[in-house]
Design an enzyme around this catalytic site. Structure first.
Site, PDB file in Angstrom:
ATOM      1  N   TRP A  21       0.892  -1.237   0.104  1.00  0.00           N
ATOM      2  CA  TRP A  21      -0.167   0.029   0.219  1.00  0.00           C
ATOM      3  C   TRP A  21       0.730   1.422  -0.018  1.00  0.00           C
ATOM      4  O   TRP A  21       0.384   2.257   0.079  1.00  0.00           O
ATOM      5  CB  TRP A  21      -0.739   0.171   1.323  1.00  0.00           C
ATOM      6  CG  TRP A  21      -2.152  -0.157   0.971  1.00  0.00           C
ATOM      7  CD1 TRP A  21      -3.164  -1.143   1.914  1.00  0.00           C
ATOM      8  CD2 TRP A  21      -3.195   0.001  -0.070  1.00  0.00           C
ATOM      9  NE1 TRP A  21      -4.359  -1.297   1.202  1.00  0.00           N
ATOM     10  CE2 TRP A  21      -4.414  -0.553   0.096  1.00  0.00           C
ATOM     11  CE3 TRP A  21      -3.032   0.511  -1.412  1.00  0.00           C
ATOM     12  CZ2 TRP A  21      -5.615  -0.523  -0.522  1.00  0.00           C
ATOM     13  CZ3 TRP A  21      -4.045   0.750  -2.089  1.00  0.00           C
ATOM     14  CH2 TRP A  21      -5.219   0.112  -1.773  1.00  0.00           C
ATOM     15  N   HIS A  26      -0.702   2.966   4.115  1.00  0.00           N
ATOM     16  CA  HIS A  26      -0.820   2.254   5.537  1.00  0.00           C
ATOM     17  C   HIS A  26      -1.120   3.326   6.416  1.00  0.00           C
ATOM     18  O   HIS A  26      -1.830   2.960   7.372  1.00  0.00           O
ATOM     19  CB  HIS A  26       0.560   1.574   5.814  1.00  0.00           C
ATOM     20  CG  HIS A  26       0.530  -0.028   5.194  1.00  0.00           C
ATOM     21  ND1 HIS A  26      -0.312  -1.014   5.636  1.00  0.00           N
ATOM     22  CD2 HIS A  26       1.271  -0.547   4.169  1.00  0.00           C
ATOM     23  CE1 HIS A  26      -0.204  -1.947   5.054  1.00  0.00           C
ATOM     24  NE2 HIS A  26       0.647  -1.538   4.056  1.00  0.00           N
ATOM     25  N   ASP A  65       6.373  -3.886   7.336  1.00  0.00           N
ATOM     26  CA  ASP A  65       7.291  -3.848   6.187  1.00  0.00           C
ATOM     27  C   ASP A  65       8.784  -3.660   6.461  1.00  0.00           C
ATOM     28  O   ASP A  65       9.753  -4.083   5.706  1.00  0.00           O
ATOM     29  CB  ASP A  65       6.918  -2.842   5.377  1.00  0.00           C
ATOM     30  CG  ASP A  65       5.753  -3.116   4.325  1.00  0.00           C
ATOM     31  OD1 ASP A  65       5.650  -4.438   4.111  1.00  0.00           O
ATOM     32  OD2 ASP A  65       4.781  -2.485   4.149  1.00  0.00           O
ATOM     33  N   ARG A  68      10.525  -6.999   7.579  1.00  0.00           N
ATOM     34  CA  ARG A  68      10.335  -8.212   6.672  1.00  0.00           C
ATOM     35  C   ARG A  68      11.320  -8.674   6.020  1.00  0.00           C
ATOM     36  O   ARG A  68      11.495  -9.833   5.706  1.00  0.00           O
ATOM     37  CB  ARG A  68       9.123  -8.075   5.700  1.00  0.00           C
ATOM     38  CG  ARG A  68       9.315  -7.107   4.838  1.00  0.00           C
ATOM     39  CD  ARG A  68       8.165  -6.802   3.812  1.00  0.00           C
ATOM     40  NE  ARG A  68       7.478  -8.107   3.025  1.00  0.00           N
ATOM     41  CZ  ARG A  68       6.720  -7.887   2.187  1.00  0.00           C
ATOM     42  NH1 ARG A  68       6.101  -6.747   1.717  1.00  0.00           N
ATOM     43  NH2 ARG A  68       6.323  -9.149   1.373  1.00  0.00           N
ATOM     44  N   HIS A  80       2.172 -11.222   4.414  1.00  0.00           N
ATOM     45  CA  HIS A  80       1.667  -9.767   3.732  1.00  0.00           C
ATOM     46  C   HIS A  80       0.465 -10.006   2.544  1.00  0.00           C
ATOM     47  O   HIS A  80       0.004  -9.086   2.251  1.00  0.00           O
ATOM     48  CB  HIS A  80       2.725  -8.961   3.244  1.00  0.00           C
ATOM     49  CG  HIS A  80       3.688  -8.494   4.349  1.00  0.00           C
ATOM     50  ND1 HIS A  80       3.553  -7.258   4.794  1.00  0.00           N
ATOM     51  CD2 HIS A  80       4.525  -9.166   5.090  1.00  0.00           C
ATOM     52  CE1 HIS A  80       4.641  -7.072   5.887  1.00  0.00           C
ATOM     53  NE2 HIS A  80       5.181  -8.361   5.946  1.00  0.00           N
ATOM     54  N   HIS A 136      -0.886  -3.525  10.415  1.00  0.00           N
ATOM     55  CA  HIS A 136      -0.302  -3.451   8.855  1.00  0.00           C
ATOM     56  C   HIS A 136      -1.219  -4.408   8.156  1.00  0.00           C
ATOM     57  O   HIS A 136      -1.760  -4.238   6.925  1.00  0.00           O
ATOM     58  CB  HIS A 136       1.036  -3.957   9.106  1.00  0.00           C
ATOM     59  CG  HIS A 136       1.650  -3.565   7.911  1.00  0.00           C
ATOM     60  ND1 HIS A 136       2.464  -2.588   7.246  1.00  0.00           N
ATOM     61  CD2 HIS A 136       1.802  -4.748   6.822  1.00  0.00           C
ATOM     62  CE1 HIS A 136       2.744  -2.906   6.146  1.00  0.00           C
ATOM     63  NE2 HIS A 136       2.470  -4.211   5.844  1.00  0.00           N
ATOM     64  N   ASP A 140      -2.951  -4.461   4.361  1.00  0.00           N
ATOM     65  CA  ASP A 140      -2.572  -5.288   3.272  1.00  0.00           C
ATOM     66  C   ASP A 140      -3.757  -5.688   2.622  1.00  0.00           C
ATOM     67  O   ASP A 140      -3.695  -6.053   1.388  1.00  0.00           O
ATOM     68  CB  ASP A 140      -1.444  -6.302   3.669  1.00  0.00           C
ATOM     69  CG  ASP A 140       0.038  -5.630   3.865  1.00  0.00           C
ATOM     70  OD1 ASP A 140       0.198  -4.567   3.372  1.00  0.00           O
ATOM     71  OD2 ASP A 140       0.654  -6.338   4.476  1.00  0.00           O
ATOM     72  N   HIS A 146      -2.375  -7.713  -3.222  1.00  0.00           N
ATOM     73  CA  HIS A 146      -1.857  -8.550  -1.925  1.00  0.00           C
ATOM     74  C   HIS A 146      -2.822  -9.862  -1.922  1.00  0.00           C
ATOM     75  O   HIS A 146      -2.498 -10.543  -1.149  1.00  0.00           O
ATOM     76  CB  HIS A 146      -1.924  -7.532  -0.739  1.00  0.00           C
ATOM     77  CG  HIS A 146      -0.711  -7.143  -0.584  1.00  0.00           C
ATOM     78  ND1 HIS A 146       0.397  -7.438   0.208  1.00  0.00           N
ATOM     79  CD2 HIS A 146      -0.277  -5.906  -1.351  1.00  0.00           C
ATOM     80  CE1 HIS A 146       1.206  -6.595   0.143  1.00  0.00           C
ATOM     81  NE2 HIS A 146       0.915  -5.587  -0.784  1.00  0.00           N
ATOM     82  N   HIS A 169       2.542  -3.934  -9.381  1.00  0.00           N
ATOM     83  CA  HIS A 169       2.198  -4.151  -7.832  1.00  0.00           C
ATOM     84  C   HIS A 169       2.722  -2.480  -7.320  1.00  0.00           C
ATOM     85  O   HIS A 169       1.868  -2.059  -6.624  1.00  0.00           O
ATOM     86  CB  HIS A 169       3.065  -5.100  -7.158  1.00  0.00           C
ATOM     87  CG  HIS A 169       2.600  -5.317  -5.966  1.00  0.00           C
ATOM     88  ND1 HIS A 169       1.919  -6.699  -5.334  1.00  0.00           N
ATOM     89  CD2 HIS A 169       3.088  -4.534  -4.596  1.00  0.00           C
ATOM     90  CE1 HIS A 169       1.806  -6.190  -4.313  1.00  0.00           C
ATOM     91  NE2 HIS A 169       2.304  -5.251  -3.706  1.00  0.00           N
ATOM     92  N   ASP A 173       0.278  -0.191  -5.214  1.00  0.00           N
ATOM     93  CA  ASP A 173       0.880   0.144  -3.911  1.00  0.00           C
ATOM     94  C   ASP A 173       0.902   1.666  -3.599  1.00  0.00           C
ATOM     95  O   ASP A 173       0.325   2.323  -2.790  1.00  0.00           O
ATOM     96  CB  ASP A 173       2.378  -0.443  -3.708  1.00  0.00           C
ATOM     97  CG  ASP A 173       2.236  -1.738  -2.960  1.00  0.00           C
ATOM     98  OD1 ASP A 173       1.111  -2.301  -2.658  1.00  0.00           O
ATOM     99  OD2 ASP A 173       3.125  -2.509  -2.861  1.00  0.00           O
TER     100      ASP A 173
END
Length: 298
Positions: A21, A26, A65, A68, A80, A136, A140, A146, A169, A173
């Site tokens: 996102w 987010h 994020d 990760r 996610h 989060h 997502d 996602h 993507h 996002d």
């Protein structure tokens, strides 16, 4: 809603580059949620997150994020998303048994970290960490790519965006949302705060007022999997209608900042609005259940 000095200061903070996102989405989801939660919910989460400011949710919205890709946080890399093995635009649909990876997905992770938040016997730092994940992952699961398997959720599809070549993507996002706001100039907290204020008003008294009550339909702590799957399938439907309306191959190399953007932008706006509203509902349910447990022990 006016931007406070602390909000303006947040605009200078470092944010991780790889964020679902985007950081903007987010952060906006978190600010919307903080505008709708009960006062008792605010008190609980400000305590568990050790932040008594208005930014207590937004300040941790991108934490999942940021960890990760670290050695410690690598375990969470599959949490996610859920890879719907469907065939857009002919068929879109998410199946938990088929699509959730063995080590977890966004649906099972919402369940897992919600259960940890509800476990009052866990150390506070564990519940704080669980809260960060829940905040989060609810964001997502509302991002259509996602909940899609094609080309790794669009990461493997190269498209054009104004003067740049990006993957699909990234466009969903970040690029579309940033264009909607006229460019955020690397100040996602300031932009997210303002966007959340606008969407909050639209939910309360504007264009989303009549439909927003239905956004909480089916939300239940008794069955987090079913709740999250409802969100996932709703997001996944957008893959057929707006992400790949003519199929994945047709979008390769196409310029998306024109007509495609005009059709996608309203979808992204409502997905962010829904995510924030639903996150508030989810956090309220968690805080209420914990409060009931304390009363029962008295």
């Amino acid at each position: 809603m006016r931007l406070s000095q602390s909000t303006l200061a947040l605009g200078t903070l470092f944010l991780p580059g790889a964020a679902a996102w985007g950081s903007l989405g987010h952060i906006t989801v978190a600010y919307i949620a903080s505008n709708f939660v009960k006062d008792s919910t605010t008190t609980y989460f400000q305590g568990i997150l050790q932040n008594n400011t208005e930014h207590y949710l937004a300040g941790v919205a991108t934490w999942a994020d940021s960890i990760r890709y670290t050695k410690w946080g690598r375990f969470s890399k599959n949490f996610h998303f859920i890879d719907a093995k469907d065939t857009p635009p002919d068929y879109c649909g998410v199946d938990f048994e088929r699509d959730c990876k063995e080590d977890g997905c966004v649906v099972s992770s919402i369940q897992n970290y919600t259960s940890q938040l509800l476990d009052a016997e866990l150390f506070p730092w564990r519940r704080s960490q669980a809260a960060k994940f829940v905040i989060h992952f609810v964001g997502d699961i509302h991002q259509p790519l996602h909940v899609e398997n094609v080309a790794m959720g669009g990461n493997g599809i190269h498209v054009k965006w104004e003067s740049s070549e990006l993957n699909l993507h990234h466009v969903w996002d970040s690029s579309i949302a940033e264009k909607m706001l006229g460019g955020i100039h690397r100040k996602p907290y300031v932009a997210g705060y303002a966007w959340a204020a606008n969407l909050t008003e639209q939910i309360k008294t504007g264009k989303y007022e009549s439909v927003s009550q239905s956004w909480a339909d089916g939300i239940s702590l008794d069955n987090p999997i079913n709740t999250a799957m409802g969100w996932a399938n709703e997001s996944n439907a957008v893959v057929c209608t707006h992400v790949f309306p003519e199929g994945p191959k047709a979008i390769v190399g196409q310029e998306l900042a024109g007509d495609y953007y005009e059709k996608a932008a309203p979808v992204i706006e409502i997905q962010v609005a829904k995510a924030g509203y639903r996150l508030a509902t989810w956090l309220d349910l968690i805080a209420d259940k914990l409060s009931e447990a304390v009363v029962d022990e008295l």
